[in-house]
Design a protein around this motif. Structure first.
Motif, PDB file in Angstrom:
ATOM      1  N   ARG A 101       0.830  -1.212   0.000  1.00 36.70           N
ATOM      2  CA  ARG A 101       0.000   0.000   0.000  1.00 36.70           C
ATOM      3  C   ARG A 101       0.863   1.262   0.000  1.00 36.70           C
ATOM      4  NH1 ARG A 101      -5.356  -0.742   0.631  1.00 36.70           N
ATOM      5  NH2 ARG A 101      -6.116  -2.706   1.505  1.00 36.70           N
ATOM      6  N   ALA A 102       2.021   1.188   0.641  1.00 41.90           N
ATOM      7  CA  ALA A 102       2.900   2.359   0.706  1.00 41.90           C
ATOM      8  C   ALA A 102       3.400   2.776  -0.670  1.00 41.90           C
ATOM      9  CB  ALA A 102       4.088   2.073   1.634  1.00 41.90           C
ATOM     10  N   ALA A 103       3.479   1.817  -1.592  1.00 38.43           N
ATOM     11  CA  ALA A 103       4.002   2.104  -2.930  1.00 38.43           C
ATOM     12  C   ALA A 103       2.905   2.338  -3.957  1.00 38.43           C
ATOM     13  CB  ALA A 103       4.883   0.946  -3.404  1.00 38.43           C
ATOM     14  N   ALA A 104       1.660   2.163  -3.579  1.00 31.96           N
ATOM     15  CA  ALA A 104       0.566   2.131  -4.557  1.00 31.96           C
ATOM     16  C   ALA A 104       0.451   3.424  -5.346  1.00 31.96           C
ATOM     17  CB  ALA A 104      -0.751   1.838  -3.854  1.00 31.96           C
ATOM     18  N   ARG A 105       0.389   3.259  -6.651  1.00 30.11           N
ATOM     19  CA  ARG A 105       0.120   4.368  -7.568  1.00 30.11           C
ATOM     20  C   ARG A 105      -0.871   3.823  -8.594  1.00 30.11           C
ATOM     21  NH1 ARG A 105       2.151   6.758 -12.339  1.00 30.11           N
ATOM     22  NH2 ARG A 105       2.196   9.035 -12.252  1.00 30.11           N
ATOM     23  N   PRO A 106      -2.149   4.161  -8.475  1.00 34.10           N
ATOM     24  CA  PRO A 106      -3.182   3.459  -9.244  1.00 34.10           C
ATOM     25  C   PRO A 106      -3.233   3.790 -10.727  1.00 34.10           C
ATOM     26  CG  PRO A 106      -4.161   5.173  -7.894  1.00 34.10           C
ATOM     27  CD  PRO A 106      -2.721   5.105  -7.506  1.00 34.10           C
ATOM     28  N   VAL A 107      -2.515   4.828 -11.158  1.00 30.94           N
ATOM     29  CA  VAL A 107      -2.522   5.186 -12.584  1.00 30.94           C
ATOM     30  C   VAL A 107      -1.116   5.075 -13.151  1.00 30.94           C
ATOM     31  CG1 VAL A 107      -4.504   6.712 -12.358  1.00 30.94           C
ATOM     32  CG2 VAL A 107      -2.205   7.641 -12.100  1.00 30.94           C
ATOM     33  N   ALA A 109       2.001   6.319 -15.922  1.00 29.37           N
ATOM     34  CA  ALA A 109       2.613   7.619 -16.198  1.00 29.37           C
ATOM     35  C   ALA A 109       1.797   8.437 -17.190  1.00 29.37           C
ATOM     36  CB  ALA A 109       4.038   7.426 -16.713  1.00 29.37           C
ATOM     37  N   THR A 110       0.984   7.769 -18.006  1.00 25.39           N
ATOM     38  CA  THR A 110       0.158   8.490 -18.978  1.00 25.39           C
ATOM     39  C   THR A 110      -1.196   8.890 -18.400  1.00 25.39           C
ATOM     40  OG1 THR A 110      -0.761   6.427 -19.835  1.00 25.39           O
ATOM     41  CG2 THR A 110       1.264   7.246 -20.874  1.00 25.39           C
ATOM     42  N   GLY A 111      -1.468   8.514 -17.143  1.00 23.54           N
ATOM     43  CA  GLY A 111      -2.734   8.858 -16.516  1.00 23.54           C
ATOM     44  C   GLY A 111      -3.822   7.813 -16.665  1.00 23.54           C
ATOM     45  N   ALA A 112      -3.521   6.735 -17.385  1.00 25.52           N
ATOM     46  CA  ALA A 112      -4.503   5.669 -17.560  1.00 25.52           C
ATOM     47  C   ALA A 112      -4.550   4.794 -16.309  1.00 25.52           C
ATOM     48  CB  ALA A 112      -4.133   4.818 -18.771  1.00 25.52           C
ATOM     49  N   PRO A 113      -5.692   4.175 -16.034  1.00 26.51           N
ATOM     50  CA  PRO A 113      -5.762   3.270 -14.888  1.00 26.51           C
ATOM     51  C   PRO A 113      -4.755   2.129 -15.021  1.00 26.51           C
ATOM     52  CG  PRO A 113      -7.950   3.763 -15.733  1.00 26.51           C
ATOM     53  CD  PRO A 113      -6.977   4.303 -16.731  1.00 26.51           C
ATOM     54  N   GLY A 114      -4.038   1.837 -13.949  1.00 30.85           N
ATOM     55  CA  GLY A 114      -3.052   0.769 -13.985  1.00 30.85           C
ATOM     56  C   GLY A 114      -3.668  -0.570 -13.631  1.00 30.85           C
ATOM     57  N   MET A 154       3.297  -2.220  -7.965  1.00 23.97           N
ATOM     58  CA  MET A 154       2.201  -1.392  -7.437  1.00 23.97           C
ATOM     59  C   MET A 154       2.299   0.059  -7.902  1.00 23.97           C
ATOM     60  SD  MET A 154      -0.124  -2.957  -5.486  1.00 23.97           S
ATOM     61  CE  MET A 154      -0.728  -1.771  -4.258  1.00 23.97           C
ATOM     62  N   THR A 155       3.463   0.475  -8.391  1.00 16.36           N
ATOM     63  CA  THR A 155       3.596   1.817  -8.966  1.00 16.36           C
ATOM     64  C   THR A 155       3.119   1.859 -10.412  1.00 16.36           C
ATOM     65  OG1 THR A 155       5.869   1.551  -9.822  1.00 16.36           O
ATOM     66  CG2 THR A 155       5.632   2.188  -7.497  1.00 16.36           C
ATOM     67  N   ASN A 156       2.699   0.684 -10.944  1.00 16.57           N
ATOM     68  CA  ASN A 156       2.272   0.572 -12.347  1.00 16.57           C
ATOM     69  C   ASN A 156       3.315   1.156 -13.305  1.00 16.57           C
ATOM     70  OD1 ASN A 156      -0.518  -0.712 -12.688  1.00 16.57           O
ATOM     71  ND2 ASN A 156      -0.781   0.617 -10.894  1.00 16.57           N
TER      72      ASN A 156
END
Length: 238
Positions: A101-107, A109-114, A154-156
């Motif tokens: 959870r600490a690393a989570a980035r849900p999108v 780099a282009t802004g699309a959902p990961g 998790m950073t996608n």
């Protein structure tokens, strides 16, 4: 394939000691590239400089053609680079789930959902699902490496960078890590990987880059390296 990452004539060092004296490499979208070389030849320093953990003194780093040389680590992460560091460096007192959870980035780099979230990571590494409440310090080395990879996912990221992907792991765990990296490749993930297991790297990689004394001394397609044992003997064997 277009270049996702380009490094040209990169120089860096520690204080007055120059370690990188001209590293050049590229990774295309969806490509797996290895960074090879004996110990002390500059592989980890290249990764540290790429991620902004060490300043470049010369050379250029580009992501999708955009100059990124000298960018801080958070900007490199936002640009889509995910790091699995040497030594794993999981948070020892946080649980597996808290590490993720600490690393989570849900999108992306282009802004699309990961695609990478907790459920995806647990499906990819079922052992982590079983250990989700365990603190990082209580995991085995193999479990810590799975967690380090999942945390980076998790950073996608658009490019996953692994420094010593299987160092110090038992043979069965190493085989599982290589299997999982093969699955990522099949899904189109771009990967830059450092490891000493040349046989496994040859099966996984599309291209190789060899460093010697901080310089790129060979780069080319995987089949070209396999066909030239003299290069392997000269630059990789002790």
């Amino acid at each position: 394939m277009s270049a996702l990452l380009e490094i040209e004539d990169l120089h860096a060092g520690y204080g007055t000691v120059e370690v990188l004296r001209g590293v050049s490499l590229s990774v295309a979208h969806g490509e797996v590239v290895t960074l090879l070389g004996r110990n002390g030849m500059g592989k980890t320093t290249t990764v540290r400089t790429l991620f902004g953990l060490l300043p470049a003194t010369a050379g250029v780093i580009r992501i999708d053609g955009q100059p990124m040389t000298g960018s801080p680590p958070h900007r490199m992460a936002r640009a889509g680079l995910g790091l699995v560091p040497e030594g794993r460096q999981v948070f020892p007192t946080l649980s597996v789930e808290e590490n993720l959870r600490a690393a989570a980035r849900p999108v992306t780099a282009t802004g699309a959902p990961g695609r990478w979230d907790l459920a995806a990571c647990y499906a990819f590494f079922p052992r982590l699902a079983e250990r989700r409440e365990s603190p990082g310090a209580r995991l085995s080395g193999g479990e810590q490496q799975m967690l380090a990879i999942a945390r980076a996912l998790m950073t996608n990221p658009r490019l996953l960078v692994l420094d010593e992907a299987t160092e110090g792991l038992a043979p069965l765990v190493r085989a599982e890590i290589w299997d999982r990296l093969g699955a990522l490749k099949a899904e189109g993930e771009a990967i830059l990987v450092i490891d000493k297991n040349l046989a496994a790297l040859e099966r996984l990689a599309d291209a190789h880059v060899i460093l010697e004394r901080g310089e790129t001394v060979w780069r080319g397609r995987a089949q070209d390296l396999a066909a030239d044992p003299d290069v392997i003997d000269r630059h990789l064997h002790l």
